[in-house]
Structure formats: structure tokens, C-alpha cells
Design a protein around this motif. Sequence first.
Motif, mmCIF file in Angstrom:
data_model
loop_
_atom_site.group_PDB
_atom_site.id
_atom_site.type_symbol
_atom_site.label_atom_id
_atom_site.label_comp_id
_atom_site.label_asym_id
_atom_site.label_seq_id
_atom_site.Cartn_x
_atom_site.Cartn_y
_atom_site.Cartn_z
ATOM 1 N N LEU A 124 0.848 -1.198 0.000
ATOM 2 C CA LEU A 124 0.000 0.000 0.000
ATOM 3 C C LEU A 124 0.877 1.240 0.000
ATOM 4 N N THR A 125 0.457 2.248 -0.713
ATOM 5 C CA THR A 125 1.229 3.486 -0.760
ATOM 6 C C THR A 125 1.028 4.298 0.517
ATOM 7 N N VAL B 20 5.553 8.761 -5.657
ATOM 8 C CA VAL B 20 4.688 7.985 -4.783
ATOM 9 C C VAL B 20 5.545 7.492 -3.627
ATOM 10 N N HIS B 21 4.962 7.436 -2.442
ATOM 11 C CA HIS B 21 5.768 7.286 -1.230
ATOM 12 C C HIS B 21 5.491 5.998 -0.466
ATOM 13 N N SER B 22 6.471 5.667 0.387
ATOM 14 C CA SER B 22 6.401 4.446 1.183
ATOM 15 C C SER B 22 7.302 4.596 2.400
ATOM 16 N N MET B 23 7.313 3.557 3.239
ATOM 17 C CA MET B 23 8.349 3.441 4.246
ATOM 18 C C MET B 23 9.659 3.051 3.548
ATOM 19 N N ASP B 24 10.781 3.192 4.245
ATOM 20 C CA ASP B 24 12.079 2.849 3.658
ATOM 21 C C ASP B 24 12.349 1.370 3.876
ATOM 22 N N ILE B 25 11.930 0.545 2.921
ATOM 23 C CA ILE B 25 12.040 -0.907 3.086
ATOM 24 C C ILE B 25 13.474 -1.404 2.944
ATOM 25 N N ASN B 26 14.379 -0.554 2.468
ATOM 26 C CA ASN B 26 15.783 -0.959 2.313
ATOM 27 C C ASN B 26 16.640 -0.593 3.516
ATOM 28 N N ALA B 27 16.069 0.107 4.472
ATOM 29 C CA ALA B 27 16.830 0.505 5.659
ATOM 30 C C ALA B 27 17.116 -0.718 6.529
ATOM 31 N N THR B 28 18.374 -0.985 6.797
ATOM 32 C CA THR B 28 18.736 -2.160 7.597
ATOM 33 C C THR B 28 18.635 -1.898 9.085
#
Length: 604
Positions: free
Chosen positions: A349-350, A554-562
Motif C-alpha cells: 500500500l502506498t 509515490v511514497h512508502s516506508m524505507d524498506i531498504n533501511a537495515t
Amino acid sequence: MYFTYNKMKKLIVSIAIGGAVLSCNDDFLDQVPDDRLTFEETFSSRNTTEEYLAAIYRRLPNEYAQRYTTTQNSGPWTGASDEGEYVWSFPLSNYMNIGDWNPTTGNISTLWSNFYRGIRECSTFIENIENCRDCTEANIKQYTGEVHVLRGFFYYALLRSWGPVILLGDASTNADSDVSMFKRNTIDEVVNYIVSELDTGAEALEGINFKGGNAGRMSRPFAMAIKEKALLFAASPIFNGNTDYAELTDEEGNFLIPQSPDINKWKTAADAAKAFIDEFVPGTFSLYKEYNDDGSVNGYLSCRNVMLRDWNPEMIYERPRGTFYLNYDCTPYHAGADSRVKGAGGLGLTQEFVDAFFTENGRPIDDPESGYQASGFTDFQTPYDDQSRTIFAAWANREPRFYVNVTFNNSLWLNRDHGDVITTTWYSGNSGKGSGGGNDYTPTGYIARKNIAPDGSTSRAIPMIRLAEIYLDYAEALNEYEPGNPDILKYVNLIRERAGIPLYGSSGLPQPAGQDAMREAIHRERRVELALESVRYFDLIRWKQAENALHGPVHSMDINATDEADFYRVITFETRVFTKKHYLFPVPQGEIDANPALQQNTGW
């Protein structure tokens, strides 16, 4: 078991038509394989006639199969709107979102052909039903009524994607037809034909039971609902005074899309919605509600279970069955969990979608009095949990529909039959990009939740239209034609009351002041009430707002943040492309090649 489900399973009639609907080279039902019924045999008995009819029903779209666009006639509507994004590259919506589609795109041709094939099959059925030897007059009347409704629906499905399409007329067509005779009709002609078909079907089906063993058949209520939907499209800015299509004309120079707005079209749409309400509410349909012990409405359970309880009092029509791809799309990966609670969680979901939901006091998050907290953490008990958990503060104290629709980091999963599973969507979480699931993870940090049963069951009907949509259509049309009419606020507030949030005009929540403010309130309500029901994409098209809502970052949480702390940063995950030409689908190139006189939609 439902009529269409059984008959579809036993289908023995060949009705496949190869190639493009207007330019195919195969003889339409002329060459019949040895293991198929001949054309005369098909309509000779009630049993085989019903099987042919059931095959037409299979043209109805299963919108729970959108991951594999056009499978069971599904469209790209959720992923192509500002609601969601599939993690996998292959859904049509992902190509649409970056502007990588055109008249040669296969899915576009498939959708076009599917509905035109359905229309041709309907015409063939109507022409031949009288040959059914053991069909009673009542059978013939009912079946013919059903097919008129189906033909009207198929044209409606074409209208909302392609606009002014080709009306084939009442007679069946075949492969020998001169394709040069097919011309695009005007929007008004198409809508009038749809309305005529639906009126004919509704009249024939009056008094015929559409519940129990007949659930899933076309009905008078469904006909009247789709009629209202078609009229709403005709009244909306996309087809009512849209000068962007000034160059789209027929050979005589007539505009295919009206160039001057006609406010009376809003009245016609409002009248059609009100006619439905007056005839069927409350005796036949009502908003689905569940209650707390104190007698108050439980907004969460009401809004969740309306989509899960087959043929409940709110459902006007449901597709009896279909492959339930959505369950895998929306069930998180849950690394290490029992296989029965594992999926992909690939329908993200955005952030725009998440931010659209009100807070618990019924106000949008950008309202200074909403109480919304954009940062930090808090202990909060969601309506589906039995204890408080530490979550991002932005997700606490939101309205019940938020918790129906959104799976977020550190939330309890719906299915508790195999132990409690806490879904974690950050990079190293059990459903994050680094969870070991390969391509099965959420692309945004959020996962679509609506339409998923707590027990994981997929053996149920697939909703297509419900009463809440009629209420909001009525309010919208009435606000455009007669702003200030008390019915506008009444029907919007009926939706909010069932959702368990304060009503407009109640203590502490003022009524929207004026037509513009009410229009905005109706648009907001539609966005959250009808979320993830393949409505939002077409609303943005109708309102001519898509080039703003579907174009740009379009935006999201930062899913690449470790580091989990960094996961909560809002980032741009995609820059989408939607220009004026994208409001209408392109006519498939195969149709243009077969009939060069056929006008292509503007910009393609």
C-alpha cells in the motif's frame, strides 16, 4: 451450490472466438470439434442452453486475480491506482504506472476482446433461446433477461476504460462480417444502449428470486445498480464537457464525447440511484452491521466482515467463485511461521493510501484537530488484538477502516489458529525485503489487508458491488445537481455511522460548508469506504484527477533501511507517469489494422 459455479464446471459448449473480436479469422461456432455440441444441439435443450449461459457468466471479472491481469478477466485497477503496488514486475499495473503501455500491449487487447466476445455470445443466445424445446416460457423470459443484463454490463466495462466504443447492435455478428461497417458510437449512444439493455433485463427479472440457489444470477437489483453506475460515468467530467477530446469525432464531425457539460446528467444519475434505494432499502438491502455488547455499532467488524460474509444484506452482487490469488498477495511472508499463515505480502500500500484514513475523531490527518502524530511511538491496542503493542504513533488512534485495510509493522496477523504471528515489515522483519522470501515481500512497508478472512478461507464469493457504493454515488450526483439537499449529508453520514466514526454535523465535527467542501468530503469518504474494491482508479478517471493523483512521486516506508529506526522514514519509491492520453485505454492495434477507419483514442 450456486448455479453459475456448477454450470461453469460442467461447461461442454465451445464458445471460444479466436483473435480480435472484430477481426478474427476463425468461423464463429461454424466449425465444431467432434467432442463439442453442434450449434443446433446447444440450444435444443434446457441443460445445454444453461451451460452456454453459464459460459457467458464466466466473462464476469474476478478482481481478486489482478496479480495476473486478465486472468478470469481481471483488470489492473488496484495497482494502477494510488492505492497499491505489486512487488512483482509482471502485473499490467506496474507497466501502466511508468507509462510503458500502448495499443500493442497484449493485456489491453485481451480485456477488449473478452468483453466483446461476451457481447457476441449474448446476442447469439438471445437469437437462439426460442429454439430450446424443453425451456418453459418462464425459463426463456428469465434467461433472456439475464443475458440483456450481462450484455449491458459488458458494454459498461468497455465504456469505463475505452469511452465511446463500438455498438454491435442486437444481432449477432460473425467472422464474415464486414469490419469496415463498425464505427465508434458517441458516449451518449453507448450509455443509452447500456441503459436500454439494463432496463429490459430489469423488467424481465422483476419478481424473480436472486437469493439461495439463484445467488450469482443476474438480477433486477444488479441491473439497476449498473444502470446507475453507467449514468454516473456519463455525468462525470471525463465524459461530460471534456474538451480534451475535441478531436475525437465521427465521419460527420460529431463529437464522440460531449464538449459542453450538461448538469442534468447528474440529476439523471442521482434519480437512478434514488430509484434503487427507494425500491430495495430497507426491505431487500441494508448496510451490514455488527454490534458491541452495549448495542453500539462495531465499526471494525462491520467494515471487515461486510466483505467476508457471502450474500450478506449489503451485497448487491458477488461473483460466485474464482481463483483467490489475493490471499497470497495480502498474507505476509512470515518467515519461520506455520505454512498456513504464510504468503507473499506482495501487494503493498502506498503512503498516500495510508494517509487517506481519518483519525478516530473522524477528521483527516491534516486537520489540526485530528490528534494525528506524525512521529514517535506509542503503546496501542488495535481492534483485532487483545493487548497493546508498541507501534509507530502515526498508526495509532485511527478510524476502524484503517485497521481493516492496512497491515503495518509490528501488527498482529489476522489468522490466530496456528499461534499468534506478529507481522514485521522492515528490512530484517519476518515479512521484509531481507526476510529470505526472494521476491515475496512488501514493496512499501505496508500490506493490503482487506478481503482476507481471519481463518485464511478462500472458499467464498467475490464481491462486485454493494449498497454503500450506491449511497455514495447518490450523494455525489445529488451534490453536483442540487447542492444543499439534505439527502447528501444523510447518506454520507449513514456510511460514517456504520464505520464507527463521528457524523458530520455532530458535536465537534462541523458539516462541510458549501458544494466544494461537500464534494471533497464525499471524495474522501469514497476513498476509504470503497478502498481496495477496484473503485478508486475509476473515480480518479471520472473526476479527471488522475493526472495529479497518479503522476509524480509515490511514497512508502524505507524498506531498504537495515536499521529498523530508519524504516519509518517516508521515501519516494517510484515516480509514476500519467498524462492526458492515459485517461482512456488505447484501442487495440489489431482492431485499427483491421479497420483503419476506426478512430484511435486521443494521444495514442
